[in-house]
Design a protein around this motif. Sequence first.
Motif, PDB file in Angstrom:
ATOM      1  N   ASP A  13       0.841  -1.195   0.000  1.00 11.83           N
ATOM      2  CA  ASP A  13       0.000   0.000   0.000  1.00 11.83           C
ATOM      3  C   ASP A  13       0.879   1.249   0.000  1.00 11.83           C
ATOM      4  N   THR A  32      -6.877   3.821  -2.186  1.00  9.59           N
ATOM      5  CA  THR A  32      -6.838   2.399  -1.858  1.00  9.59           C
ATOM      6  C   THR A  32      -8.126   1.654  -2.211  1.00  9.59           C
ATOM      7  N   ASP A  59       2.194   3.068   3.382  1.00  7.82           N
ATOM      8  CA  ASP A  59       1.190   4.119   3.216  1.00  7.82           C
ATOM      9  C   ASP A  59       0.965   4.860   4.532  1.00  7.82           C
ATOM     10  N   HIS A 119       1.533   8.885   5.130  1.00  7.01           N
ATOM     11  CA  HIS A 119       0.495   9.831   5.555  1.00  7.01           C
ATOM     12  C   HIS A 119       0.917  10.579   6.819  1.00  7.01           C
ATOM     13  N   HIS A 145      -1.122   2.799  -5.196  1.00  3.84           N
ATOM     14  CA  HIS A 145      -0.927   4.205  -5.564  1.00  3.84           C
ATOM     15  C   HIS A 145       0.410   4.643  -4.997  1.00  3.84           C
ATOM     16  N   HIS A 182      -2.492  11.357  -1.632  1.00  3.09           N
ATOM     17  CA  HIS A 182      -2.557  10.762  -2.972  1.00  3.09           C
ATOM     18  C   HIS A 182      -3.973  10.880  -3.476  1.00  3.09           C
TER      19      HIS A 182
END
Length: 396
Positions: free
Chosen positions: A63, A103, A222, A226, A265, A379
Motif C-alpha cells: 500500500d 486504496t 502508506d 500519511h 498508488h 494521494h
Amino acid sequence: MAQPAWEHEPHPLPLDSAPLPEYGSGSLADLLPTLAAGMGVPGTAAAIEELTPADRNCVFLIDGLGWEQLKAHPEEAPFMTSLLASSRGGTGRPLTTAYPATTATSLASVGTGLPPGAHGLPGYTVRNPDTDELMNQLRWQPWTAPGAWQPYPTVFQLAHDAGVHAAQVSSPAFQNTPLTKVALSGGTFHGRLGGEERMDLAAAQLAAGDRSLVYTYYAEVDGAGHRFGVDSDNWRGQLMYVDRLVQRLAEQLPPRSALYVTADHGMVDVPFDEQHRIDFDEDWELRAGVALLGGEGRARHVYAVPGAGNDVLTCWREVLGEQFWVASRDEAIAAGWFGPHIDERVYGRIGDVVAAARDDVLIIASEREPKESVMVGNHGSMTPAEQLVPLLEVRS
Ligand SMILES: [Zn+2]
C-alpha cells in the motif's frame, strides 16, 4: 489602477493535459485478468502483453509504494531495486493505478479486473445516489449492501470456480469487511498479523495447488507516508522492512511460480501553508452551491445543490486555476478518467464537478475532515508520483 484580466481569472488547466490511467493495457485492473487468463480461467483475457503465463501466480500489494518513490530509494530497497530491470518483461515500465489513485478504488480494480466506472468505487468518499449521503468506500460507512454496490464477480471467484486454488493473505482486521467482500473474495482468506507470517503463508498457499492465485498485502508504507511524509525516517524504515518481506517471499516460491510486486498508488508530500492547503471549510467561494464534498484532498467529487452544477464548475475553475484539473461529471467521463465506460448505477456516485490536483496542493476540509486535513503525504490524483506503481516480477 485596474489589473490585467489574467490576474483575476487564471487559465483553467486543459483537461487533455491530464495523464490518464492506461486502462485496458497497463493499469492495475489489467493484472489479475492477465494472470488468470494465463491459467486458462474462463471469462478472463490477457491485457498486459509483456507477462508470460505461469501456473502459480502471487500478487504482493504494498500500500502506497509508488514507482517514483521506489526508484528514488535504491539503498533502502536493494532487493526490489534489483528487480526493476525485470519489471513488465524487462521494459522497466510501471503500471498505472486508476483514477482516483486511492486504496478502495485500486483494491476493487485489482480484485475485479475492472476500471472504477464499472466496479463502482470511484473515490475515497462518494455520494450514494439512493440516500444522498456520502459513503466512505474504505470503511464502508454508512453500511450499504455490498453486492448491490459492486455486483461483478472478482477474478478470485472466477479462478476458484475454474478449479484454481485462490487465497488472500492479509491482516485479520480485513477478513470480514465489505471492501474485502466486493474486491477480494473468492477462495479462502487467511488473516495473519505479522508481515513474515504473511509471506510464509502466501508461499505455502501458492504451493497448495497445481494452479494457484494468491494475493498478499502490507499497509504500513502508506501509513508512514500519511503521518510522516515520503522520505521521512519512519517511511524509509518501512521501505527497508517491506523490501526484506519481498525477498523472503521470493526466496520461498514453489516451482512454476510468478510473483508480482505492485502497489495501489504512490504519494505526494504537501507543505503546511494556506497556498498548498486550500481549506474548503474556510472558503465561501468554493462552498457556494455545494451540497456535499466527497473524495479526498487531491481528488475531489463535488456534489452541487440542484441546478447549481454549472456555477460550481465555473467557480472552482476560477479559484483553482492551473493547480487542479477541474471537470464536469460528463467531461471527466468523456475524457475516460474512470475508464472507457460508466455503468449506469455508478453515474450518480461521481461528482457534478471533479477536481484532480496537478501541483503539490490539497483541498482540505478542516472541520469536516480534521484527521485527513493534517496528513503530510497524500494521494488521489493523476500525477506520476501517485499514479505510477511498480510491477516487479520474480519467477521460479
Ligand atoms: Zn493512503
